[in-house]
Design a protein around this motif. Structure first.
Motif, short mmCIF file in Angstrom:
data_model
loop_
_atom_site.label_atom_id
_atom_site.label_comp_id
_atom_site.label_asym_id
_atom_site.label_seq_id
_atom_site.Cartn_x
_atom_site.Cartn_y
_atom_site.Cartn_z
N SER A 32 27.73 7.57 -9.08
CA SER A 32 28.72 7.90 -8.04
C SER A 32 28.59 9.34 -7.60
N VAL A 33 28.26 10.26 -8.52
CA VAL A 33 28.05 11.66 -8.15
C VAL A 33 26.81 11.79 -7.28
N TYR A 34 25.73 11.14 -7.68
CA TYR A 34 24.50 11.18 -6.88
C TYR A 34 24.75 10.68 -5.45
N ARG A 35 25.60 9.68 -5.32
CA ARG A 35 25.79 9.06 -4.01
C ARG A 35 26.85 9.79 -3.17
N ASP A 36 27.45 10.83 -3.72
CA ASP A 36 28.42 11.63 -2.98
C ASP A 36 27.85 13.04 -2.80
N ALA A 37 26.82 13.15 -1.98
CA ALA A 37 26.15 14.44 -1.80
C ALA A 37 27.04 15.47 -1.12
N ALA A 38 28.01 15.01 -0.33
CA ALA A 38 28.92 15.95 0.32
C ALA A 38 29.94 16.50 -0.68
N GLY A 39 30.32 15.68 -1.65
CA GLY A 39 31.31 16.11 -2.63
C GLY A 39 30.74 16.86 -3.80
N PHE A 40 29.42 16.77 -4.00
CA PHE A 40 28.76 17.44 -5.11
C PHE A 40 27.48 18.09 -4.59
N SER A 41 27.47 19.40 -4.51
CA SER A 41 26.40 20.16 -3.86
C SER A 41 25.23 20.43 -4.80
N SER A 42 24.03 20.47 -4.20
CA SER A 42 22.81 20.85 -4.92
C SER A 42 22.37 22.27 -4.60
N ALA A 43 23.03 22.93 -3.65
CA ALA A 43 22.51 24.18 -3.09
C ALA A 43 22.54 25.35 -4.06
N ARG A 44 23.40 25.31 -5.08
CA ARG A 44 23.48 26.42 -6.03
C ARG A 44 22.56 26.21 -7.24
N GLY A 45 21.90 25.06 -7.27
CA GLY A 45 21.00 24.77 -8.37
C GLY A 45 21.25 23.38 -8.91
#
Length: 390
Positions: free
Chosen positions: A57-70
C-alpha cells in the motif's frame, strides 16, 4: 509491546544480516508489532513495516510517501535526492523514466537476449576453465555488469575497469559517485556522447530533455551511477538463486526435468532472495496504518524480505518451491517505482540457469558462504563453487 528475546532494534545492525537470523525478528514483528516505531539513535527515528499488505500500500501511494529525500535508511538525506529515477517523485519521476524506458521494455530485452546469452557463455566458459571459482564475482558479478555496460554504451575494453571500480565501491559500502575514477570515466563518456550520440542509454540521458531542458552533468552522472548500482541487486538475486538451488537440489532437478517451470522458478528466486533488504519513504501527509499514526515527515522503512515471507500471502513461505503459484512477491517493488530493470533481471536469470543446466554437468559448493554485512542489500558476498562441464 510483549517482552521477548527478539528485538526490532536489531534490524539496523549489519551483523544480524550477515551472521544472524533477521527472519526470526521479522516473523515476530509480523505477528506482534507489524508497524513498529524505532526511536532515534545512530539513525533518525523511523517506522518499520513488515506485512506484505502494508508495504504494497505504501509503494502504491507515491504521492503520500515520497522517494525524493532518499530510499535508504541513513543519517541524512540522500545527496542524489530529486535527481535520479529512484530518488524522484511525480511528475519528474515519470519524465526521467521516459528517457530510459525504451532500453528496458519487453521488446528491447528480447533484442538483448543474444548478447546476454553470449556474455553468459563467456563467463561460464571462464569459470569452467578455472574449475573452482567464486560464483559471486566470477559469474554473477561479471555477467550483471557486462549487460548494463552494454546498455549504457561502455566499450567492452573498459568493462574490466568498471568491474574493478564498482567492486571497490560496493566492498567499501560507499556510493559509486564517491569513486573518483568512476566519476571521471562517466564524465568523459558523457562529453563524448554529447558531441557524437550513439545508440545507447548514455546518449539518451545526455541528449534527452525533461520539461524541455537537458539534464545537468551532475544529474546524468547520478543516473548512470544509479543504473550501475542497481546491478548489485540483480547479481545478488543470481548468486542467492544459485545458493538456493545448491541447498535445495531437488528443486534444481525438477527444473532440469521440466523447463516449463523456468518462469515460475525465476519468480521464486526473486521472492526467496529479496536482495533489496529495505526501501524507505518519507510520509508527505499523516497516515494511519493498523492504528499507528504516521505524521508528515516521518521515515517509513519497508522490509521486503519480511513481506515476501508473509504467512497471510504465501503458503508455507519458508519453503523454496519453483512451482509456487500464485507468487505475488514484491522483490522488485510495485506501483510507480516498480524496478525499471525487472524484465532484464528476469531475462538474465532465465538465460543463466538455462546455460547452467545445458552446459554444466555438476555444480558443487566448495567453501563457506560469506554474507554481506549490510542493512540495504542482502545475499552472499562470496559463494565458492566447483563447476564440471558435461
Amino acid at each position: 509491546m510483549t517482552t521477548t528475546a527478539v528485538s526490532p532494534a536489531e534490524l539496523t545492525d549489519p551483523g544480524l544480516h550477515a551472521d544472524g537470523d533477521p527472519h526470526a525478528v521479522w516473523r515476530w514483528m509480523r505477528a506482534h508489532d507489524p508497524v513498529h516505531r524505532h526511536q532515534e539513535a545512530e539513525l533518525p527515528a523511523f517506522w518499520s513495516l513488515t506485512r506484505h499488505e502494508d508495504i504494497r500500500s505504501v509503494y502504491r501511494d507515491a504521492a503520500g510517501f515520497s522517494s525524493a529525500r532518499g530510499v535508504l535508511l541513513r543519517s541524512g538525506d540522500d545527496p542524489g535526492g530529486g535527481m535520479t529515477l529512484a530518488l524522484s517523485d511525480a511528475p519528474r519521476h515519470r519524465q526521467l523514466r521516459g528517457l530510459m524506458a525504451d532500453w528496458f521494455h519487453t521488446r528491447a530485452v528480447r533484442g538483448l537476449e543474444g548478447y546476454v546469452r553470449a556474455a553468459t557463455r563467456s563467463v561460464l566458459g571462464r569459470a569452467l576453465e578455472l574449475g573452482e571459482c567464486d560464483f559471486a564475482h566470477d559469474v554473477a558479478g561479471r555477467l550483471s555488469l557486462s549487460v548494463i555496460c552494454h546498455i549504457l554504451g561502455i566499450p567492452e575494453r573498459d568493462h574490466e575497469d568498471l568491474y574493478r571500480w564498482t567492486n571497490e565501491a560496493f566492498e567499501a559500502h560507499r556510493s559509486l559517485v564517491s569513486h573518483p575514477l568512476l566519476v571521471e570515466y562517466f564524465m568523459e563518456l558523457l562529453y563524448r556522447r554529447m558531441e557524437e550520440p550513439t545508440d545507447d542509454l548514455v546518449s539518451s540521458l545526455v541528449n534527452g530533455t525533461v520539461d524541455g531542458e537537458l539534464l545537468t552533468e551532475e544529474e546524468a552522472v547520478f543516473n548512470c551511477e544509479n543504473l550501475i548500482g542497481a546491478t548489485e541487486n540483480g547479481r545478488l538475486a543470481l548468486i542467492g538463486g544459485m545458493q538456493a538451488f545448491l541447498e535445495h537440489p531437488d528443486q534444481w532437478q525438477r527444473l532440469a526435468g521440466d523447463r516449463s517451470l523456468m518462469p515460475g522458478a525465476v519468480e521464486e528466486v526473486l521472492r526467496w532472495t529479496s536482495s533489496a533488504t529495505h526501501s524507505m519513504r518519507v510520509a508527505t501527509r499523516p497516515h494511519e496504518i493498523r492504528g499507528a499514526r504516521i505524521e508528515a515527515g516521518d521515515r517509513v522503512v519497508l522490509w521486503l524480505p519480511s513481506g515476501n515471507r508473509d504467512e497471510e500471502v504465501f503458503t508455507d513461505p519458508y519453503r523454496f518451491d519453483v512451482s509456487r503459484s500464485p507468487n505475488r512477491h514484491i522483490a522488485l517493488a510495485t506501483g510507480e517505482h516498480v524496478c525499471i530493470g525487472g524484465t532484464l533481471a528476469r531475462a538474465e536469470m532465465r538465460v543463466l540457469f538455462t546455460e547452467l543446466l545445458d552446459g554444466v554437468g555438476r555444480i558443487e559448493q566448495s567453501g563457506p558462504v560469506r554474507r554481506l554485512r549490510s542493512i540495504e542489500v542482502n545475499g552472499p558476498e562470496s559463494l565458492p563453487v566447483r563447476l564440471t562441464a558435461k
